[in-house]
Each structure stands twice: as C-alpha cells, then as structure tokens.
Write a protein that holds these residues in place. Sequence first.
Motif, PDB file in Angstrom:
ATOM      1  N   PHE A  98      -5.910  -3.994   9.182  1.00  0.00           N
ATOM      2  CA  PHE A  98      -6.220  -2.996   8.157  1.00  0.00           C
ATOM      3  C   PHE A  98      -4.984  -2.703   7.316  1.00  0.00           C
ATOM      4  O   PHE A  98      -3.853  -2.950   7.726  1.00  0.00           O
ATOM      5  N   GLN A 100      -3.498   0.540   4.816  1.00  0.00           N
ATOM      6  CA  GLN A 100      -3.717   1.938   4.445  1.00  0.00           C
ATOM      7  C   GLN A 100      -3.093   2.245   3.087  1.00  0.00           C
ATOM      8  O   GLN A 100      -1.910   2.002   2.895  1.00  0.00           O
ATOM      9  N   ILE A 102      -1.560   4.949   0.855  1.00  0.00           N
ATOM     10  CA  ILE A 102      -1.000   6.293   1.024  1.00  0.00           C
ATOM     11  C   ILE A 102      -1.570   7.117  -0.121  1.00  0.00           C
ATOM     12  O   ILE A 102      -1.058   7.095  -1.251  1.00  0.00           O
ATOM     13  N   GLN A 103      -2.654   7.817   0.162  1.00  0.00           N
ATOM     14  CA  GLN A 103      -3.493   8.394  -0.887  1.00  0.00           C
ATOM     15  C   GLN A 103      -2.752   9.326  -1.838  1.00  0.00           C
ATOM     16  O   GLN A 103      -2.950   9.263  -3.046  1.00  0.00           O
ATOM     17  N   GLN A 127      -3.786  -6.682  -1.201  1.00  0.00           N
ATOM     18  CA  GLN A 127      -3.674  -5.974   0.079  1.00  0.00           C
ATOM     19  C   GLN A 127      -4.290  -6.777   1.224  1.00  0.00           C
ATOM     20  O   GLN A 127      -3.888  -6.652   2.367  1.00  0.00           O
ATOM     21  N   ASN A 135       4.255  -6.130   6.189  1.00  0.00           N
ATOM     22  CA  ASN A 135       3.849  -5.880   4.797  1.00  0.00           C
ATOM     23  C   ASN A 135       4.183  -7.048   3.867  1.00  0.00           C
ATOM     24  O   ASN A 135       4.233  -6.890   2.646  1.00  0.00           O
ATOM     25  N   ILE A 203       1.200   1.135   0.006  1.00  0.00           N
ATOM     26  CA  ILE A 203       0.185   0.580   0.912  1.00  0.00           C
ATOM     27  C   ILE A 203       0.912   0.105   2.159  1.00  0.00           C
ATOM     28  O   ILE A 203       1.979  -0.520   2.063  1.00  0.00           O
ATOM     29  N   TYR A 204       0.343   0.401   3.325  1.00  0.00           N
ATOM     30  CA  TYR A 204       0.989  -0.078   4.555  1.00  0.00           C
ATOM     31  C   TYR A 204      -0.035  -0.655   5.509  1.00  0.00           C
ATOM     32  O   TYR A 204      -1.050  -0.040   5.807  1.00  0.00           O
ATOM     33  N   SER A 205       0.268  -1.849   6.009  1.00  0.00           N
ATOM     34  CA  SER A 205      -0.557  -2.488   7.017  1.00  0.00           C
ATOM     35  C   SER A 205       0.138  -2.308   8.372  1.00  0.00           C
ATOM     36  O   SER A 205       0.930  -3.145   8.790  1.00  0.00           O
ATOM     37  N   GLU A 207       1.184   0.994  11.607  1.00  0.00           N
ATOM     38  CA  GLU A 207       1.224   2.388  12.032  1.00  0.00           C
ATOM     39  C   GLU A 207       2.277   3.125  11.209  1.00  0.00           C
ATOM     40  O   GLU A 207       3.454   2.781  11.256  1.00  0.00           O
ATOM     41  N   ARG A 208       1.852   4.157  10.524  1.00  0.00           N
ATOM     42  CA  ARG A 208       2.767   4.869   9.623  1.00  0.00           C
ATOM     43  C   ARG A 208       3.942   5.520  10.344  1.00  0.00           C
ATOM     44  O   ARG A 208       4.990   5.750   9.753  1.00  0.00           O
TER      45      ARG A 208
END
Length: 234
Positions: A98, A100, A102-103, A127, A135, A203-205, A207-208
């Motif tokens: 996945f 993510q 970063i909204q 992405q 990334n 955008i990160y693929s 765990e933040r």
Amino acid sequence: MSDLFEKKRLEREAKRQKKKAEFEALPVGQKAIIRGSSSASKNARVKDLNKEKQSLKNQYHGVDSEEVNEAMKTLSKATGGKEIYVGTKRSPKSKVKFAQFIQDNWDYALENDYFTDEEMLFLLRVQRFMQFKSNCLVDNIHSRSAVPLTQKALAHRLKTSAPKISRIVNGLVEKGVIVKAQGHKTEGTNARTYALFINPNIIYSGERDNIETTLKALFANSKPLFKKFPVALF
C-alpha cells in the motif's frame, strides 16, 4: 532487641489511640463528613481497579489478567527463567502492499498550487511503482530483487515520451518531491542511470512511524521547501 521492638510498638499504639481520641472529640457532623470522604475515596479506588481489570480482560479477549500473568510465569519457568514475549502470527493481509497519501500535506499542496496538473497526475500514476519502505520507483513491487525504474523505463510503463517524463521529474526534483540517486554507468556510454525516490512527506509506502534512515537522509535538503506544510514525518 526485643525491648526496642516493644517500645516502638507501644509508640505506634499510643499514636493510634491519640488519633482515635481526637476523632471522637470532633462534632458528630464533622465525623460523618470524614467517614463519608474516606468511604467515597475507597469506593473510587475500587471502581478504578475494576475498570482497569475489565480493560485488560477486553484486551486479552475475555481472559483475566491474573490468568495471563500465571501463564507467562509458567512459560518463563519452562524456558529457564527467560523473559517471555507473546506475539501473534502475521495476518495474510499484512503482505498487502500500500501507499499512503499524507492527506494534510497533499491538501496543502493542491490548495496552494504547489503541483502543476501534470505533476499531480504523474504522482497519482507512479505511486503503484513505489517499493515498500524505500519509496523507490521500481519495476516490480512484489519482487525482492526489484530494479529501480529509469526515466526511460518509466516513460515506457506510463505510455508516454521520455522528454515529458524528464521535464516532470526535474520539476518535482526542484520542489523537493523527488530525489534522483545516482546509479551505475550504462555499459558502453558515459551516461548514468538514476533511481527515483518519492518524498514520504507527500506519499509513503510503509509505516509512517518507522521511516528508514536512508530515506530521511535523501530528503534532508528538502526540509526548507516543506517548512509551510502542516505535517513533517521527520
């Protein structure tokens, strides 16, 4: 020694009797308040303990915390007194890849026209090539021996021209969204290939809370460009 213990016992008893006498000398109303306060405090402590027990029971799926502690002691004994860690088997869903967005940062970028339309579309389309944790844009996100996509390969995968991809990538490099890491020289030429990395603050693929140190280092110089963005992951 026994005389000393007896002396201390008598002193404690004298203090207890003194406090009792002082309490009995108080007006009836004040004694009632003190008794009520003491009872309320005790009841509050019991209530908190019961809530904590129930919380732990819910956490352990209905198993009482005392049972869990006894089980841990038994396991520790069975392993020669070693510290025990209890974990659960990874779910098959944990293998799902996945990315993510970063909204808050994505929203800020769009509201402030940080991206051109083609840059925004580019990020949405690439992405799916982002390797988990690194990334990096790679040819196969499911392969352990994935190869970084060159700009030419990326143009081929996106069914567009290499000059267009070059223009978009260079624009995003200037904005701190992409970093080009120098790779090996192409055989027979002086040209070098570059691995492309996406800034995890966009955008990160992965765990933040566990961004790789290498990825942080790649985008260390981009921090000033993102100082107005609402979220900084590192």
